[in-house]
Write a protein that holds these residues in place. Sequence first.
Motif, PDB file in Angstrom:
ATOM      1  N   MET A 245       4.283  -4.339  -3.601  1.00  0.00           N
ATOM      2  CA  MET A 245       4.777  -3.342  -4.548  1.00  0.00           C
ATOM      3  C   MET A 245       3.615  -2.546  -5.154  1.00  0.00           C
ATOM      4  O   MET A 245       3.739  -1.353  -5.425  1.00  0.00           O
ATOM      5  CB  MET A 245       5.602  -4.014  -5.647  1.00  0.00           C
ATOM      6  CG  MET A 245       6.925  -4.591  -5.159  1.00  0.00           C
ATOM      7  SD  MET A 245       8.062  -3.329  -4.480  1.00  0.00           S
ATOM      8  CE  MET A 245       7.804  -3.542  -2.696  1.00  0.00           C
ATOM      9  N   GLY A 246       2.490  -3.220  -5.376  1.00  0.00           N
ATOM     10  CA  GLY A 246       1.313  -2.519  -5.875  1.00  0.00           C
ATOM     11  C   GLY A 246       0.840  -1.453  -4.904  1.00  0.00           C
ATOM     12  O   GLY A 246       0.460  -0.343  -5.300  1.00  0.00           O
ATOM     13  N   ALA A 247       0.874  -1.791  -3.610  1.00  0.00           N
ATOM     14  CA  ALA A 247       0.479  -0.818  -2.590  1.00  0.00           C
ATOM     15  C   ALA A 247       1.496   0.332  -2.504  1.00  0.00           C
ATOM     16  O   ALA A 247       1.125   1.497  -2.371  1.00  0.00           O
ATOM     17  CB  ALA A 247       0.354  -1.512  -1.235  1.00  0.00           C
ATOM     18  N   THR A 248       2.767  -0.005  -2.604  1.00  0.00           N
ATOM     19  CA  THR A 248       3.829   0.998  -2.457  1.00  0.00           C
ATOM     20  C   THR A 248       3.844   1.980  -3.614  1.00  0.00           C
ATOM     21  O   THR A 248       4.010   3.197  -3.419  1.00  0.00           O
ATOM     22  CB  THR A 248       5.203   0.302  -2.345  1.00  0.00           C
ATOM     23  OG1 THR A 248       5.188  -0.593  -1.224  1.00  0.00           O
ATOM     24  CG2 THR A 248       6.318   1.320  -2.161  1.00  0.00           C
ATOM     25  N   LEU A 293       7.818   3.518   4.871  1.00  0.00           N
ATOM     26  CA  LEU A 293       7.003   3.859   3.706  1.00  0.00           C
ATOM     27  C   LEU A 293       6.159   2.667   3.267  1.00  0.00           C
ATOM     28  O   LEU A 293       4.941   2.802   3.037  1.00  0.00           O
ATOM     29  CB  LEU A 293       7.907   4.311   2.552  1.00  0.00           C
ATOM     30  CG  LEU A 293       7.231   4.502   1.193  1.00  0.00           C
ATOM     31  CD1 LEU A 293       6.118   5.538   1.279  1.00  0.00           C
ATOM     32  CD2 LEU A 293       8.253   4.898   0.137  1.00  0.00           C
ATOM     33  N   MET A 294       6.765   1.488   3.175  1.00  0.00           N
ATOM     34  CA  MET A 294       6.021   0.308   2.727  1.00  0.00           C
ATOM     35  C   MET A 294       4.936  -0.080   3.732  1.00  0.00           C
ATOM     36  O   MET A 294       3.837  -0.473   3.351  1.00  0.00           O
ATOM     37  CB  MET A 294       6.985  -0.861   2.484  1.00  0.00           C
ATOM     38  CG  MET A 294       7.920  -0.650   1.307  1.00  0.00           C
ATOM     39  SD  MET A 294       8.852  -2.130   0.825  1.00  0.00           S
ATOM     40  CE  MET A 294       9.859  -2.384   2.288  1.00  0.00           C
ATOM     41  N   VAL A 300      -2.608   1.793   4.211  1.00  0.00           N
ATOM     42  CA  VAL A 300      -3.555   2.616   3.453  1.00  0.00           C
ATOM     43  C   VAL A 300      -4.250   1.762   2.395  1.00  0.00           C
ATOM     44  O   VAL A 300      -5.471   1.847   2.213  1.00  0.00           O
ATOM     45  CB  VAL A 300      -2.828   3.814   2.810  1.00  0.00           C
ATOM     46  CG1 VAL A 300      -3.744   4.536   1.832  1.00  0.00           C
ATOM     47  CG2 VAL A 300      -2.330   4.770   3.893  1.00  0.00           C
ATOM     48  N   HIS A 301      -3.468   0.965   1.688  1.00  0.00           N
ATOM     49  CA  HIS A 301      -4.014   0.107   0.629  1.00  0.00           C
ATOM     50  C   HIS A 301      -5.068  -0.849   1.177  1.00  0.00           C
ATOM     51  O   HIS A 301      -6.077  -1.121   0.515  1.00  0.00           O
ATOM     52  CB  HIS A 301      -2.868  -0.675  -0.017  1.00  0.00           C
ATOM     53  CG  HIS A 301      -3.293  -1.677  -1.036  1.00  0.00           C
ATOM     54  ND1 HIS A 301      -3.700  -1.333  -2.312  1.00  0.00           N
ATOM     55  CD2 HIS A 301      -3.395  -3.038  -0.964  1.00  0.00           C
ATOM     56  CE1 HIS A 301      -4.024  -2.427  -2.983  1.00  0.00           C
ATOM     57  NE2 HIS A 301      -3.850  -3.467  -2.185  1.00  0.00           N
ATOM     58  N   CYS A 302      -4.839  -1.352   2.387  1.00  0.00           N
ATOM     59  CA  CYS A 302      -5.742  -2.340   2.981  1.00  0.00           C
ATOM     60  C   CYS A 302      -6.759  -1.720   3.938  1.00  0.00           C
ATOM     61  O   CYS A 302      -7.465  -2.452   4.656  1.00  0.00           O
ATOM     62  CB  CYS A 302      -4.931  -3.415   3.706  1.00  0.00           C
ATOM     63  SG  CYS A 302      -3.860  -4.388   2.621  1.00  0.00           S
ATOM     64  N   CYS A 360      -3.844  -8.528   2.519  1.00  0.00           N
ATOM     65  CA  CYS A 360      -4.432  -7.533   3.414  1.00  0.00           C
ATOM     66  C   CYS A 360      -4.770  -8.128   4.776  1.00  0.00           C
ATOM     67  O   CYS A 360      -4.724  -7.421   5.793  1.00  0.00           O
ATOM     68  CB  CYS A 360      -5.670  -6.906   2.767  1.00  0.00           C
ATOM     69  SG  CYS A 360      -5.268  -5.619   1.547  1.00  0.00           S
ATOM     70  N   GLN A 361      -5.105  -9.404   4.830  1.00  0.00           N
ATOM     71  CA  GLN A 361      -5.332 -10.048   6.134  1.00  0.00           C
ATOM     72  C   GLN A 361      -4.029 -10.115   6.925  1.00  0.00           C
ATOM     73  O   GLN A 361      -4.038  -9.950   8.155  1.00  0.00           O
ATOM     74  CB  GLN A 361      -5.921 -11.440   5.930  1.00  0.00           C
ATOM     75  CG  GLN A 361      -7.378 -11.422   5.491  1.00  0.00           C
ATOM     76  CD  GLN A 361      -7.902 -12.800   5.133  1.00  0.00           C
ATOM     77  OE1 GLN A 361      -7.138 -13.703   4.766  1.00  0.00           O
ATOM     78  NE2 GLN A 361      -9.220 -12.978   5.215  1.00  0.00           N
TER      79      GLN A 361
END
Length: 493
Positions: A245-248, A293-294, A300-302, A360-361
């Motif tokens: 959710m933080g990434a989204t 989207l997620m 992108v976040h990772c 992220c892994q």
Amino acid sequence: MTKPCQQVDRATTTTTISNYSKKHQKRTNISLLMISCYSPKLSIFILAICVSLFILFQIQSLQISTSPSPSPSWPSFIPQFHKLSTNCTRDLHYSTMAEKLRHSVTFLPLKDLRYSDKALQGHTWFMSSMYDSHEEGEVQFQQFPSKSSMGRLLCLKGRDTHDGSWNYYALTWSETLPFNATLMKGLTFISYNHYNYENIWHGLSAMVPFVAWHKRYGCETPNRWVLYHWGELRLGIGLWLTNLMGATFNEDPIIERFEGINEDEAVCFEKAVVMRHNEGGMSRERRMEVYDLMRCKARVHCNVSMEGRDSKFIGMTLFMRSGPRSFKNESAVVDIFERECAKFDGCRLMVAYSYNLTFCQQVTLMSKTDILVSPHGAQLTNMFLMNRNSSVMEFFPKGWLKLAGVGQYVYHWIASWSGMRHQGAWRDPDGENCTFPEDDRRCMSLYKNGRIGFNETYFSDWARNVLTEIKTRKLEEESQNGSASTSYQCACG
């Protein structure tokens, strides 16, 4: 018969009228008769009115005397006084009505026990007096304020984490909030979930509709989240879901705990969106857009890039479990899939456990995976992080087919919703024996956490068929697009 008020001293009257002409004698007698009929209270009331008007006139005269403008005449003062009186009356009436509305705010239980046997049906349980906004194929939600709420805000009261019938909701206008209510600014997401937010599959099912609303309605980001499970307040979500959710939403979700607010005090929200049906009602197309989207935002976040990926590369990942629903002989299972993978140029077998990988892994691993091989369990939720059209192979212990109910098909569903290909499931025919008949529901407590064996011939043939399909698809994509990799542009970027 003569009335008491007509008993007038005629001698006095005669003396009084002697100074008047005869033409006024009759009028004077009538006037004296009328004066004698007034009661003392009426006289005092009339006197008070005269004094009040005199004082008001003097005040007005003093105020006007300090002004350079000419003093108004008495007739011009009358409308001003009337206007002042009318405004005061209107303000007093409004204040009284506002106070009444503040006192009359009615709180209803979030958990309506009248429908306890129908908790999962329709609109009959959580916030049972409210209906959802729903267009065909779109997410179901409630929004406050809105036309359907008549412009009213949503208020909550109660912090109970064990009984949802002790938590309450109410609607009211912003001008008439309940006494001692706290108004929380910004957008609030409020979730009802009959599953556990700590479980990544169950938690994700509750979060997906919020992402759908976010994408469709201007990509607005929530200031806070309020979570309910069976109407009971929940104070957190799992780490994996927090990261997703933080990434989204480009920032970690703030789970509201109502700290510093007494349990008997209400909290009202400037803007609130309530979800209580998870993904129910959403079309497959809309769900795929949400998972796209997620997936994109997570990569992108990772800092995961799909550029430069070898089109001949085939990633096969064995995503293992430990304990319940794990393989009894992991090394034998790994050997089978490793042997089949080696028969295809560019195939690489990866073996991992979700519990010892960071978020992220896991995103990185799934971005490299074309075939996900895993026992039934929450770790399979990661499948949507693979590219579309990737494949999933699922494994079950004994007894699940007859006794597990529809819940055993959730990863068939998420595969379809996220654009993956569920390649079927292998169900172990062997396992512990139940003392009851095998179709007895009591046996499920034994089978639920059973472990999974293997069938070398079946696993080899199955792996070979899926690998052949993936190889063929990648060759077709390469001939059509020049690359087997598929990239997506992030919405709400």
